[in-house]
Design a protein around this motif. Structure first.
Motif, PDB file in Angstrom:
ATOM      1  N   TYR A   1      50.898  37.793  25.726  1.00 29.46           N
ATOM      2  CA  TYR A   1      49.597  37.106  25.716  1.00 29.46           C
ATOM      3  C   TYR A   1      49.503  36.132  24.537  1.00 29.46           C
ATOM      4  O   TYR A   1      48.803  35.120  24.626  1.00 29.46           O
ATOM      5  CB  TYR A   1      48.469  38.130  25.643  1.00 29.46           C
TER       6      TYR A   1
ATOM      7  N   ARG B   1      46.528  31.748  28.277  1.00 34.02           N
ATOM      8  CA  ARG B   1      45.882  31.561  29.576  1.00 34.02           C
ATOM      9  C   ARG B   1      46.065  32.804  30.462  1.00 34.02           C
ATOM     10  O   ARG B   1      45.202  33.138  31.266  1.00 34.02           O
ATOM     11  CB  ARG B   1      46.455  30.333  30.284  1.00 34.02           C
TER      12      ARG B   1
ATOM     13  N   LYS C   1      46.178  35.846  29.377  1.00 34.40           N
ATOM     14  CA  LYS C   1      45.228  36.860  28.907  1.00 34.40           C
ATOM     15  C   LYS C   1      43.845  36.598  29.481  1.00 34.40           C
ATOM     16  O   LYS C   1      43.131  37.528  29.884  1.00 34.40           O
ATOM     17  CB  LYS C   1      45.174  36.881  27.379  1.00 34.40           C
ATOM     18  N   GLU C   2      43.466  35.321  29.562  1.00 35.59           N
ATOM     19  CA  GLU C   2      42.169  34.958  30.136  1.00 35.59           C
ATOM     20  C   GLU C   2      42.085  35.364  31.610  1.00 35.59           C
ATOM     21  O   GLU C   2      41.006  35.702  32.106  1.00 35.59           O
ATOM     22  CB  GLU C   2      41.949  33.447  30.021  1.00 35.59           C
ATOM     23  N   ARG C   3      43.232  35.361  32.280  1.00 42.73           N
ATOM     24  CA  ARG C   3      43.276  35.625  33.719  1.00 42.73           C
ATOM     25  C   ARG C   3      43.925  36.971  34.043  1.00 42.73           C
ATOM     26  O   ARG C   3      44.408  37.181  35.147  1.00 42.73           O
ATOM     27  CB  ARG C   3      44.035  34.502  34.427  1.00 42.73           C
TER      28      ARG C   3
END
Length: 234
Positions: free
Chosen positions: A118, A123, A125-127
């Motif tokens: 991550y 990105r 981690k966001e998803r």
């Protein structure tokens, strides 16, 4: 680290690799460039044990990979990011990443590796709870790469990471490849985008119809008129 000598591979009657030899030293980023059908993906599949070699040797830190089952090669410190990404579309991003750590039993190490991935790919981690099949092509490439990093591999084989991506995403993916290299990961990169591959590599090999036609420092190959005319559009 990785040493290939006089490797021959056949597809039926087709002689796909005709005695190629190459090396990748610890910490290097080495590219294998060439036109479609030259044998680049075949080379990676032979290294990973997905294709049998007719003759020659493939050594990883002295271990003969041809004597190791393909499903256990990852345990020796090699990971493969396949052409076309091949994420598990109906699993979440985090489930895909955890699948990459299937050989590990230490949950603390898996969690640490997950956070490291991550860190490379914010990105993802966001998803992390999003289904992988709903990601963009660039995000799926990040996921495929992150999944390969989940076992702390010594060397990563990357097959056409820029395939099907927009020019903007290609730049982003190659920036990530450079970041991984700078972090100490050894990389063997197969890439049709020769200009980008040579720009980030230490050394490179040119593969033509199953044979190595040229090799050397990436900067020297990028300046060579034969390479420029054949692969760089100059």
């Amino acid at each position: 680290m990785l040493e290939i000598k006089d490797l021959h591979v056949f597809y039926g009657a087709i002689h796909a690799l005709k005695g190629i030899s190459l090396t990748v030293a610890d910490g290097e980023l080495v590219s294998l460039i060439g036109a479609n059908g030259a044998g680049k993906t075949t080379t990676l599949h032979a290294i990973s044990g997905l294709l049998p070699a007719a003759s020659g040797s493939i050594l990883l830190d002295g271990t003969d990979l041809q004597k190791v089952p393909a499903n256990t090669i990852i345990g020796l410190g090699m990971a493969h990011v396949p052409e076309g990404r091949h994420v598990f579309a109906r699993m979440t991003v985090e489930e895909n990443l955890r699948m990459g750590a299937y050989i590990l039993r230490d949950q603390k190490r898996i969690s640490e590796n997950l956070e490291r991935v991550y860190g490379h790919f914010p990105r993802l981690k966001e998803r992390r709870r999003q289904l992988a099949g709903t990601l963009s092509g660039g995000e799926q490439q990040m996921l495929s790469t992150g999944r390969a990093l989940m076992t702390d591999p010594k060397i990563v084989l990357m097959d056409e990471p820029s395939m099907g991506l927009s020019p903007l995403l290609v730049k982003e993916i190659f920036s990530i490849i450079q970041e991984l290299h700078k972090s100490g990961i050894t990389i063997l990169l197969v890439e049709q985008n020769a200009k980008m591959a040579l720009a980030v590599s230490d050394r490179a090999y040119v593969l033509e119809t199953g044979t190595i036609s040229m090799e050397g420092p990436a900067a020297e190959l990028a300046a060579d008129d034969r390479v420029r005319k054949a692969y760089l559009g100059a």
